[in-house]
Motif scaffolding. Structure first.
Motif, PDB file in Angstrom:
ATOM      1  N   GLY A  33      63.116 -89.271   9.999  1.00 19.16           N
ATOM      2  CA  GLY A  33      62.750 -89.807   8.700  1.00 19.16           C
ATOM      3  C   GLY A  33      63.727 -90.823   8.141  1.00 19.16           C
ATOM      4  O   GLY A  33      63.679 -91.137   6.965  1.00 19.16           O
ATOM      5  N   THR A  34      64.644 -91.350   8.955  1.00 18.46           N
ATOM      6  CA  THR A  34      65.620 -92.339   8.509  1.00 18.46           C
ATOM      7  C   THR A  34      65.295 -93.686   9.132  1.00 18.46           C
ATOM      8  O   THR A  34      65.135 -93.764  10.347  1.00 18.46           O
ATOM      9  N   PRO A  35      65.171 -94.741   8.321  1.00 18.36           N
ATOM     10  CA  PRO A  35      64.867 -96.060   8.903  1.00 18.36           C
ATOM     11  C   PRO A  35      65.932 -96.476   9.900  1.00 18.36           C
ATOM     12  O   PRO A  35      67.117 -96.194   9.719  1.00 18.36           O
ATOM     13  N   PRO A  36      65.557 -97.145  10.986  1.00 19.54           N
ATOM     14  CA  PRO A  36      66.537 -97.610  11.969  1.00 19.54           C
ATOM     15  C   PRO A  36      67.401 -98.727  11.397  1.00 19.54           C
ATOM     16  O   PRO A  36      67.053 -99.326  10.379  1.00 19.54           O
ATOM     17  N   ALA A  37      68.514 -98.989  12.042  1.00 22.73           N
ATOM     18  CA  ALA A  37      69.382-100.082  11.603  1.00 22.73           C
ATOM     19  C   ALA A  37      68.670-101.409  11.818  1.00 22.73           C
ATOM     20  O   ALA A  37      67.967-101.607  12.806  1.00 22.73           O
ATOM     21  N   CYS A  38      68.848-102.338  10.872  1.00 21.46           N
ATOM     22  CA  CYS A  38      68.199-103.647  10.966  1.00 21.46           C
ATOM     23  C   CYS A  38      68.816-104.478  12.085  1.00 21.46           C
ATOM     24  O   CYS A  38      70.034-104.457  12.287  1.00 21.46           O
ATOM     25  N   LEU A  39      67.986-105.210  12.792  1.00 16.06           N
ATOM     26  CA  LEU A  39      68.499-106.230  13.681  1.00 16.06           C
ATOM     27  C   LEU A  39      69.165-107.295  12.823  1.00 16.06           C
ATOM     28  O   LEU A  39      68.728-107.569  11.710  1.00 16.06           O
ATOM     29  N   SER A  40      70.225-107.894  13.325  1.00 15.83           N
ATOM     30  CA  SER A  40      70.953-108.876  12.531  1.00 15.83           C
ATOM     31  C   SER A  40      70.070-110.049  12.135  1.00 15.83           C
ATOM     32  O   SER A  40      70.200-110.602  11.042  1.00 15.83           O
ATOM     33  N   ALA A  41      69.137-110.444  13.012  1.00 17.53           N
ATOM     34  CA  ALA A  41      68.271-111.571  12.706  1.00 17.53           C
ATOM     35  C   ALA A  41      67.333-111.254  11.544  1.00 17.53           C
ATOM     36  O   ALA A  41      67.058-112.106  10.701  1.00 17.53           O
ATOM     37  N   VAL A  42      66.809-110.030  11.489  1.00 21.90           N
ATOM     38  CA  VAL A  42      65.962-109.608  10.372  1.00 21.90           C
ATOM     39  C   VAL A  42      66.775-109.611   9.077  1.00 21.90           C
ATOM     40  O   VAL A  42      66.307-110.067   8.031  1.00 21.90           O
ATOM     41  N   ASP A  84      67.286-113.138   7.887  1.00 23.38           N
ATOM     42  CA  ASP A  84      66.058-113.627   7.259  1.00 23.38           C
ATOM     43  C   ASP A  84      65.910-113.080   5.847  1.00 23.38           C
ATOM     44  O   ASP A  84      65.501-113.795   4.932  1.00 23.38           O
ATOM     45  N   TYR A  85      66.214-111.794   5.685  1.00 23.59           N
ATOM     46  CA  TYR A  85      66.105-111.164   4.364  1.00 23.59           C
ATOM     47  C   TYR A  85      67.039-111.851   3.366  1.00 23.59           C
ATOM     48  O   TYR A  85      66.648-112.185   2.246  1.00 23.59           O
ATOM     49  N   LEU A  86      68.285-112.073   3.777  1.00 22.05           N
ATOM     50  CA  LEU A  86      69.245-112.719   2.894  1.00 22.05           C
ATOM     51  C   LEU A  86      68.833-114.150   2.581  1.00 22.05           C
ATOM     52  O   LEU A  86      69.075-114.656   1.486  1.00 22.05           O
TER      53      LEU A  86
END
Length: 218
Positions: A64-73, A76-78
């Protein structure tokens, strides 16, 4: 028969929703991102990074814990929250305590810094606060001298002061003897593109170094 089917549908929907999310620590704070909404830059991420992330991502989702974000994602978010002039020419670096933060520098295919290396400066709380205020005040002042330090109150949450080491020393001399000492080393004085960052309750000194290889993170 209908109830079990609805329950299964809810479980599948919940799993799908979780799979779309990822987590990352940015500037000392944990954030959760809807990863599927930030895939433009992530399209350039090589398959090998995704494959290496997959086992841990599957384990995290099961709990139930979201995985760590890929650096590229994450980059993009930032990019959606940071102005264009504060994302172009910047790259992601990482610290165990502060997490990811943006610094001036060339980025690799994952959005991570290729040549910029940051070191945490062991400042006191008073020095950290003084440096933060100094850079914030400087960011409000229009910089007309090309040789002067450039101060940015970054939308990602960091206060960044960039320029030559000697210029930064002049700007921060009255705020932190620890930072001035770090900037006075031969390596800093001869480096091109030195920056001092106040972010997540810490101060970092960043400068160019030998390019890192484009290899997946462990």
């Amino acid at each position: 028969m209908l109830r079990p089917f609805l329950a299964l549908l809810l479980i599948i929907s919940a799993s799908a929703a979780t799979a779309e999310r990822c987590r990352a620590v940015v500037n000392g704070s944990e954030i959760v991102i809807e990863a599927d909404n930030f895939a433009t830059f992530a399209e350039d991420v090589k398959t090998r990074e995704k494959l290496m992330r997959w086992p841990s991502a599957r384990w995290n989702r099961a709990w139930g814990t979201p995985p760590a974000c890929l650096s590229a994602v994450l980059y993009d978010y930032l990019a959606t929250t940071v102005p264009d002039n504060q994302i172009e020419g910047y790259c992601l670096t990482q610290d165990d305590k502060t997490g990811f933060f943006l610094v001036p520098g060339e980025r690799n295919f994952r959005g991570l810094c290729r040549t910029t290396v940051c070191e945490r400066v062991n400042t006191t709380k008073a020095e950290t606060l003084a440096v933060t205020k100094s850079i914030a005040n400087a960011a409000l002042t229009t910089v007309t001298d090309p040789a002067a330090a450039v101060a940015v109150a970054h939308k990602s949450g960091a206060m960044i002061l960039s320029g030559s080491a000697s210029t930064l020393i002049t700007n921060l001399n009255a705020t932190s003897s620890t930072v001035v000492t770090a900037l006075s080393t031969p390596a800093a004085l001869t480096a091109v593109g030195v920056s001092v960052l106040a972010v997540g309750g810490a101060v970092y000194m960043c400068s160019g170094d030998a390019p890192e290889e484009d290899v997946p993170a462990e």
